[in-house]
Design a protein around this motif. Sequence first.
Motif, PDB file in Angstrom:
ATOM      1  N   VAL A  36       0.836  -1.203   0.000  1.00 17.87           N
ATOM      2  CA  VAL A  36       0.000   0.000   0.000  1.00 17.87           C
ATOM      3  C   VAL A  36       0.874   1.258   0.000  1.00 17.87           C
ATOM      4  N   GLY A  37       1.953   1.254   0.784  1.00 15.03           N
ATOM      5  CA  GLY A  37       2.867   2.408   0.811  1.00 15.03           C
ATOM      6  C   GLY A  37       3.544   2.628  -0.531  1.00 15.03           C
ATOM      7  N   GLY A  38       3.990   1.565  -1.179  1.00 15.10           N
ATOM      8  CA  GLY A  38       4.614   1.686  -2.501  1.00 15.10           C
ATOM      9  C   GLY A  38       3.653   2.225  -3.536  1.00 15.10           C
ATOM     10  N   LEU A  39       2.423   1.769  -3.495  1.00 16.32           N
ATOM     11  CA  LEU A  39       1.405   2.277  -4.409  1.00 16.32           C
ATOM     12  C   LEU A  39       1.165   3.766  -4.179  1.00 16.32           C
ATOM     13  N   ALA A  40       1.154   4.188  -2.917  1.00 22.50           N
ATOM     14  CA  ALA A  40       0.964   5.610  -2.609  1.00 22.50           C
ATOM     15  C   ALA A  40       2.123   6.447  -3.149  1.00 22.50           C
ATOM     16  N   VAL A  41       3.350   5.935  -3.051  1.00 19.92           N
ATOM     17  CA  VAL A  41       4.512   6.660  -3.573  1.00 19.92           C
ATOM     18  C   VAL A  41       4.432   6.790  -5.095  1.00 19.92           C
ATOM     19  N   VAL A  42       4.066   5.717  -5.778  1.00 21.06           N
ATOM     20  CA  VAL A  42       3.961   5.753  -7.247  1.00 21.06           C
ATOM     21  C   VAL A  42       2.875   6.734  -7.687  1.00 21.06           C
ATOM     22  N   VAL A  43       1.708   6.683  -7.065  1.00 22.63           N
ATOM     23  CA  VAL A  43       0.621   7.592  -7.429  1.00 22.63           C
ATOM     24  C   VAL A  43       1.022   9.036  -7.126  1.00 22.63           C
ATOM     25  N   GLY A  44       1.648   9.270  -5.980  1.00 23.48           N
ATOM     26  CA  GLY A  44       2.105  10.619  -5.635  1.00 23.48           C
ATOM     27  C   GLY A  44       3.125  11.152  -6.619  1.00 23.48           C
ATOM     28  N   THR A  45       4.062  10.308  -7.054  1.00 21.87           N
ATOM     29  CA  THR A  45       5.068  10.728  -8.033  1.00 21.87           C
ATOM     30  C   THR A  45       4.424  11.074  -9.369  1.00 21.87           C
ATOM     31  N   ILE A  46       3.479  10.271  -9.805  1.00 20.85           N
ATOM     32  CA  ILE A  46       2.788  10.554 -11.074  1.00 20.85           C
ATOM     33  C   ILE A  46       2.041  11.875 -10.987  1.00 20.85           C
ATOM     34  N   ILE A  47       1.336  12.108  -9.892  1.00 18.62           N
ATOM     35  CA  ILE A  47       0.591  13.356  -9.731  1.00 18.62           C
ATOM     36  C   ILE A  47       1.546  14.550  -9.709  1.00 18.62           C
ATOM     37  N   LYS A  48       2.675  14.413  -9.025  1.00 13.98           N
ATOM     38  CA  LYS A  48       3.649  15.503  -8.950  1.00 13.98           C
ATOM     39  C   LYS A  48       4.221  15.824 -10.327  1.00 13.98           C
ATOM     40  N   ARG A  49       4.564  14.803 -11.105  1.00 12.47           N
ATOM     41  CA  ARG A  49       5.147  15.039 -12.429  1.00 12.47           C
ATOM     42  C   ARG A  49       4.136  15.627 -13.403  1.00 12.47           C
ATOM     43  N   THR A 106       1.551  17.585 -12.611  1.00 13.32           N
ATOM     44  CA  THR A 106       1.211  18.956 -12.230  1.00 13.32           C
ATOM     45  C   THR A 106       2.408  19.890 -12.177  1.00 13.32           C
ATOM     46  N   ASP A 107       3.629  19.379 -12.337  1.00 13.39           N
ATOM     47  CA  ASP A 107       4.837  20.205 -12.257  1.00 13.39           C
ATOM     48  C   ASP A 107       5.007  20.987 -13.559  1.00 13.39           C
ATOM     49  N   ASP A 108       5.117  22.324 -13.454  1.00 16.43           N
ATOM     50  CA  ASP A 108       5.261  23.180 -14.633  1.00 16.43           C
ATOM     51  C   ASP A 108       6.701  23.587 -14.909  1.00 16.43           C
ATOM     52  N   SER A 109       7.637  23.229 -14.036  1.00 19.77           N
ATOM     53  CA  SER A 109       9.018  23.654 -14.244  1.00 19.77           C
ATOM     54  C   SER A 109       9.640  22.876 -15.396  1.00 19.77           C
ATOM     55  N   PRO A 110      10.567  23.497 -16.143  1.00 22.51           N
ATOM     56  CA  PRO A 110      11.200  22.785 -17.259  1.00 22.51           C
ATOM     57  C   PRO A 110      12.075  21.655 -16.749  1.00 22.51           C
ATOM     58  N   SER A 111      12.125  20.590 -17.522  1.00 26.89           N
ATOM     59  CA  SER A 111      12.936  19.447 -17.117  1.00 26.89           C
ATOM     60  C   SER A 111      14.410  19.790 -17.242  1.00 26.89           C
ATOM     61  N   PRO A 112      15.252  19.249 -16.362  1.00 27.61           N
ATOM     62  CA  PRO A 112      16.676  19.538 -16.444  1.00 27.61           C
ATOM     63  C   PRO A 112      17.274  18.950 -17.715  1.00 27.61           C
ATOM     64  N   ARG A 113      18.254  19.648 -18.258  1.00 26.60           N
ATOM     65  CA  ARG A 113      18.904  19.163 -19.482  1.00 26.60           C
ATOM     66  C   ARG A 113      19.844  18.032 -19.134  1.00 26.60           C
TER      67      ARG A 113
END
Length: 134
Positions: free
Chosen positions: A42-55, A57-64
């Motif tokens: 359950v914790g791993g699933l929460a981390v994966v879902v949180g990472t997907i949501i963060k990526r 909704t993130d508007d900053s440019p990706s690092p080169r």
Amino acid sequence: MTQNKPENAANENAETTIDMPERTGCVRALLITVIVLGILLVGGLAVVVGTIIKRVTDDSPSPRPETINGKISISEPGFENIINVPEGAALMATEINDRKIILHLRDAEGDFLLLVNMKTGQEIGRVRLKTQKN
């Protein structure tokens, strides 16, 4: 109409007890392992879902992407590198492998090979080809 009842079921209100064997150490260890693995799942699933949501909704440019030398990889968009070749040199042929690009060039002095690193785009070296008389 009569119902068939077991012989020992004369008193329907009597409590019946079932003898359960006591849990042994192996069963307890298995139960603890199952609970811990369930929590990790359950914790791993929460981390994966949180990472997907963060990526998402993130508007900053990706690092080169960069290589060890601080240069952009030749395979990335926006890559630019200048390699000096003699004026008037003509490109005769190219060969590409997983480590380097070989450019066969011809100038006023004759033919030469220009070796370029495939990952960084930096010049590795030059090989001048001269004709030999027998």
